[in-house]
Enzyme design. Structure first.
Site, short mmCIF file in Angstrom:
data_model
loop_
_atom_site.label_atom_id
_atom_site.label_comp_id
_atom_site.label_asym_id
_atom_site.label_seq_id
_atom_site.Cartn_x
_atom_site.Cartn_y
_atom_site.Cartn_z
N LYS A 1 -2.76 5.18 8.89
CA LYS A 1 -1.83 5.68 7.88
C LYS A 1 -0.44 5.11 8.14
O LYS A 1 0.41 5.74 8.77
CB LYS A 1 -1.79 7.22 7.90
CG LYS A 1 -2.96 7.82 7.16
CD LYS A 1 -2.89 9.32 7.10
CE LYS A 1 -1.97 9.86 6.06
NZ LYS A 1 -2.47 9.75 4.68
N1 PMP Z 1 -7.55 7.45 2.19
C1 PMP Z 1 -6.20 7.35 2.19
C2 PMP Z 1 -5.57 6.07 1.88
C3 PMP Z 1 -5.42 8.48 2.49
O1 PMP Z 1 -4.09 8.40 2.48
C4 PMP Z 1 -6.05 9.71 2.76
C5 PMP Z 1 -5.23 10.94 3.03
N2 PMP Z 1 -4.89 11.05 4.38
C6 PMP Z 1 -7.46 9.74 2.78
C7 PMP Z 1 -8.17 8.59 2.48
C8 PMP Z 1 -8.18 10.98 3.22
O2 PMP Z 1 -7.97 11.12 4.62
P1 PMP Z 1 -7.97 12.52 5.32
O3 PMP Z 1 -9.25 13.15 4.97
O4 PMP Z 1 -7.88 12.23 6.77
O5 PMP Z 1 -6.80 13.28 4.80
#
Ligand code: PMP
Length: 305
Positions: free
Chosen positions: A156
């Site tokens: 991220k």
């Molecule tokens: N893909 C992206 C690009 C994201 O920003 C997120 C949100 N964090 C997700 C998928 C889902 O990830 P998570 O389940 O860890 O929130």
């Protein structure tokens, strides 16, 4: 007006929201050199308790993101955990919140700066998503998910979100709720802040981790809950775009969006065009787990009081 909270956290201090500032010429502002996590704190009214969901996994990914972006070492996990808990307590939230923790390069360095590493944390009330009632419409974006050897989608990093933003703007302008991005091989990758699942002939299918997706914590949670509670195994593999049309159900998931049915893709209805049974069951069990109403998942929930 954007909503605010009483306090934010910046570099070791609890500060009034409007005082959480960095210089406009800091590398985080100039080049987007930051990494972050979105974490939910779920309020359980009966227990008068807030649970941070899968905090350990979020902090693991936060550390990995910093390592991948070659940041100097920052505060320890213990310090970060304490800061997150202190912030939620200081704001006296009695509601479900969305927390953002960011590690960023402050100071006045240039593109190769690896420090000083600052830490900022904010939390704002954010209820569970309402769209699940009717389901979302998805557009296959003409923007491509950037490949791992261009920008690492599995972490991220702030700058990654320009790719997500362009796809989101296109989808909104064209009248859709959400964009689905294909990767450089033309296979399904993910949505701007969500991973994608399809249900076909009683099987769950989701793009594997080498399809330029974030290593999503909700995705992992869905795979575990589907196996344990619905007896459904998940195939993690390449997914073609036409499989979205052939699917009985499609949903996307993420910390902020939770689990949300997708009822059409490029204006073609998915299944009968209504949220499907598997998706609805997963939403129910997910909500029970995150809010502490389902026994057996205490290790996924960090109480803050
Ligand atoms: N893909 C992206 C690009 C994201 O920003 C997120 C949100 N964090 C997700 C998928 C889902 O990830 P998570 O389940 O860890 O929130």
């Amino acid at each position: 007006m954007d909503s605010t909270a009483e306090f934010a956290y910046l570099n070791g201090h609890m500060v009034p929201w409007h005082d959480a500032k960095v210089h406009v010429f800091a590398p985080v502002a100039k080049y987007g050199i930051g990494v972050f996590e979105g974490i939910r704190g779920y309020w359980n009214e009966e227990a008068r308790q807030m649970y941070l969901f899968r905090l350990a996994e979020h902090l693991d990914r936060f550390a990995f993101s910093q390592k991948a972006m070659r940041f100097d070492p920052g505060p320890s996990r213990e310090e970060l955990t304490e800061a997150l808990i202190r912030l939620c307590r200081a704001n006296r939230f009695c509601a479900t919140v969305h927390i953002r923790i960011m590690a960023f390069i402050g100071g006045a360095g240039e593109i190769g700066a690896t420090g000083p590493v600052g830490i900022a944390i904010t939390a704002l009330p954010r209820q569970s998503t309402q769209q699940c009632i009717r389901g979302a419409s998805a557009q296959i974006s003409s923007w491509m998910r950037m490949p791992d050897n261009v920008m690492p989608a599995r972490i991220k990093c702030n700058a990654n979100y320009h790719n997500a933003r362009l796809a989101t703007m296109q989808a909104r302008q064209d009248g859709y709720d959400v964009a689905f991005l294909l990767n450089s091989r033309g296979k399904l990758a993910e949505a701007p802040a969500m991973c994608i699942f399809i249900v076909r002939d009683g099987q769950l299918i989701t793009p594997s981790g080498t399809n330029d997706i974030l290593e999503s914590i909700t995705r992992r949670t869905v795979i575990e809950l589907a196996g344990r509670h619905l007896g459904l195994q998940t195939a993690e593999r390449d997914v073609d775009r036409t499989e979205l049309i052939l699917a009985d159900e499609v949903f996307h998931c993420g910390t902020g969006a939770e689990i949300m049915p997708v009822t059409s893709v490029d204006r073609t209805p998915v299944g009968n065009g209504r949220p499907g049974a598997v998706t609805r069951q997963l939403i129910e069990i997910y909500q029970a787990v995150v809010t502490g109403k389902q026994d057996g998942y205490a290790s996924w929930r960090t109480p803050i009081f």
